[in-house]
Design an enzyme around this catalytic site. Structure first.
Site, PDB file in Angstrom:
ATOM      1  N   TYR A 109       0.899  -1.012  -0.537  1.00  0.00           N
ATOM      2  CA  TYR A 109       0.313  -0.112   0.042  1.00  0.00           C
ATOM      3  C   TYR A 109       0.850   1.418  -0.297  1.00  0.00           C
ATOM      4  O   TYR A 109       2.020   1.050   0.415  1.00  0.00           O
ATOM      5  CB  TYR A 109      -1.206  -0.119   1.203  1.00  0.00           C
ATOM      6  CG  TYR A 109      -2.102  -1.214   1.183  1.00  0.00           C
ATOM      7  CD1 TYR A 109      -2.507  -1.061   0.362  1.00  0.00           C
ATOM      8  CD2 TYR A 109      -1.892  -1.811   1.972  1.00  0.00           C
ATOM      9  CE1 TYR A 109      -3.423  -2.448  -0.270  1.00  0.00           C
ATOM     10  CE2 TYR A 109      -2.242  -3.325   1.573  1.00  0.00           C
ATOM     11  CZ  TYR A 109      -3.098  -3.228   0.822  1.00  0.00           C
ATOM     12  OH  TYR A 109      -4.649  -4.904   0.730  1.00  0.00           O
TER      13      TYR A 109
ATOM     14  N   LEU B 115       0.323 -16.668  10.825  1.00  0.00           N
ATOM     15  CA  LEU B 115       0.059 -18.325  11.993  1.00  0.00           C
ATOM     16  C   LEU B 115      -0.030 -18.477  12.975  1.00  0.00           C
ATOM     17  O   LEU B 115       0.779 -19.406  13.826  1.00  0.00           O
ATOM     18  CB  LEU B 115       0.166 -19.099  10.638  1.00  0.00           C
ATOM     19  CG  LEU B 115       0.119 -18.563   9.308  1.00  0.00           C
ATOM     20  CD1 LEU B 115       0.708 -19.768   8.364  1.00  0.00           C
ATOM     21  CD2 LEU B 115      -1.881 -19.671   9.258  1.00  0.00           C
TER      22      LEU B 115
END
Length: 388
Positions: A198, A320
Site C-alpha cells: 500500500y 499463523l
C-alpha cells in the site's frame, strides 16, 4: 533491548501479563489484527463492524484493532473499505470504541492509504482491479490511483499517478486530520499501515519507488514520507496514546526491502514517538522463488525477534499464530512483546478467554461476567471445554 526483556529472567512475560504503553494498559498481550470486512458504504462503519469487533472484546482480547481505514476517499482499497476522511465518520466509529472499552479491551484503529493497490474488487468478487463488470453489476467505478511512482501493481492494474510534492504535503495533513478524528472517536491506539504494497510501503520499497527526488533513491529518502506521516500523527495524538506502525519486514527472499532496512526504519520511527512495530512481510508481486514461504505456523515471528533485538523497539508478532502455548512461547523467548491473531480469531472469537483456561494459572477472569457465571456453573458439573 526493551526493558521488559532485560527483566524477563526475574519475571517471565506471559500471554496474560499486562502491558503498559504510555498511558494505556493492555490487560493481556493478545492483539486482534486489523481485518478488512470490505462492507462499509462511503467509508461509514455500521452494525457489522460493531458486532465483528465487539465479539473479540467479549472474547477477552487485550487490544482490538479496527480494520485499515482510509485517510482519503481515493485511498480505499475497494468501494467497501472503511474511512475516516471526514468528520461525519466519527460517530459510527465512536460506537465501536465505546463497546470495546465497556468490555475491557483497548480500542485501536489502523490508518492507511491503498496507493497502487486501490480501485480493487472486494475479495469475493475477484480481488482484481475494478472493471466493466463491476460497473455494470454493482455500479462500482474505478478511480485514479496514486503511488510513489507511475508503476502498476501488477499486469492488468491501472498505472498510478506519481505523487507530487504538494500531493505529499496534502497527504500528511490528511493523516493528521484522520488521527484527530480517531482520537475524537475514542480510539486509544493508532497504527499506521506501512506494509503489503500500500502507499507508505510503496515509498519504502525500491520495488515500487523509482523516484529521483528527495523521496526516492537512498534509504533515507524512501523513509522520508512515512516518517513525516509518523511525526504528524504523533503530534496530533495525546501523549498518553500509543502509536504503532505495521511494516513488511522484508519484501521477499533476497529482494527489495530488507530486514536490515526494517531495523533502521524501526529506530527512526521510535525516535519520532512510535511505541511498537507490527512485523508482517510481503506485498509486492514477485516471482515464485522470491516469495517468502508462508505456510508454517509463526513464520513471521523471526522478523519480530530480529527487529526487537537489533533496534530495542517493542514488536508485535503476527502470522499463523494459532495456539495459546505457541503464543506464550513467543513471549517467553523474548521474540516479541505482543502477539496478534487474525483469521484464527475469526474462527474462534473466544480464543483469548479460552487461552486463559488452557494455560497454567488461568481461569474465568478473561470472560465477561455475563458469560463467566454461566460457564463456571457448568464447570462444577463438567470439565471445561478444550482451548483452541
Amino acid at each position: 533491548m526493551p526493558a521488559e526483556a532485560a527483566a524477563a529472567g526475574a519475571a517471565q512475560i506471559g500471554l496474560f501479563t499486562p502491558m503498559a504503553l504510555r498511558g494505556v494498559t493492555l490487560k493481556n498481550r493478545i492483539v486482534v489484527s486489523p481485518m478488512s470486512m470490505y462492507s462499509s458504504h462511503e467509508g461509514f462503519a455500521d452494525d457489522l463492524h460493531l458486532v465483528h469487533l465487539g465479539r473479540f472484546a467479549l472474547g477477552g482480547a487485550g487490544l482490538v484493532m479496527m480494520e485499515a481505514t482510509a485517510v482519503q476517499r481515493d485511498g480505499r482499497i475497494t468501494h467497501g473499505c472503511n474511512g475516516i476522511w471526514q468528520d461525519t465518520h466519527v460517530p459510527n466509529l465512536r460506537r465501536i470504541a465505546d463497546f470495546l472499552h465497556r468490555f475491557g479491551s483497548v480500542a485501536g484503529i489502523q490508518l492507511g492509504h491503498s496507493g497502487p493497490k486501490g480501485a480493487a474488487q472486494r475479495p469475493w468478487h475477484g480481488n482484481g482491479p475494478l472493471g466493466p463488470a463491476d460497473a455494470g453489476r454493482r455500479n462500482e467505478l474505478p478511480w485514479q490511483l496514486a503511488s510513489s511512482s507511475a508503476l502498476p501493481f501488477d499486469d492488468g492494474w491501472t498505472t498510478p499517478r506519481g505523487l507530487t510534492g504538494s500531493d505529499l504535503d496534502r497527504l500528511v495533513l490528511d493523516y493528521r486530520s484522520a488521527a484527530r478524528r480517531a482520537r475524537e472517536a475514542g480510539f486509544d491506539v493508532i497504527e499506521l499501515h506501512c506494509a503489503h504494497g500500500y502507499l507508505l510501503h510503496a515509498f519504502l520499497s525500491p520495488l515500487f519507488n523509482q523516484r529521483d527526488d528527495a523521496y526516492g533513491g537512498s534509504l533515507d529518502n524512501r523513509m522520508r514520507l512515512p516518517l513525516r506521516v509518523a511525526e504528524a500523527v504523533r503530534a496530533e495524538m495525546a501523549d498518553a496514546q500509543p502509536l504503532f506502525v505495521r511494516i513488511s519486514a522484508v519484501d521477499g527472499v533476497g529482494v527489495g526491502w530488507s530486514i536490515e532496512d526494517s531495523v533502521v526504519f524501526a529506530k527512526a520511527l521510535a525516535a519520532r514517538g512510535v511505541d511498537a512495530i507490527a512485523c508482517s512481510t510481503g506485498g509486492a508481486k514477485l516471482p515464485r522463488g522470491q516469495v517468502l514461504p508462508s505456510r508454517d505456523p509463526g513464520f513471521q515471528v523471526p522478523f519480530a525477534a530480529r527487529i526487537r533485538r537489533a533496534s530495542g523497539v517493542p514488536t508485535i508478532a503476527v502470522g499463523l499464530i494459532l495456539a495459546p502455548q505457541q503464543a506464550e512461547a513467543v513471549l517467553h523467548a523474548g521474540d516479541a512483546d505482543l502477539v496478534a491473531l487474525g483469521r484464527e480469531m475469526l474462527f474462534n472469537p473466544n480464543w483469548s478467554a479460552q487461552a486463559a483456561l488452557a494455560l497454567p494459572g488461568g481461569g474465568w477472569s478473561a470472560w465477561p461476567e455475563q458469560y463467566a457465571w454461566w460457564l463456571e456453573r457448568r464447570a462444577r458439573h463438567l470439565p471445561p471445554r478444550g482451548a483452541p
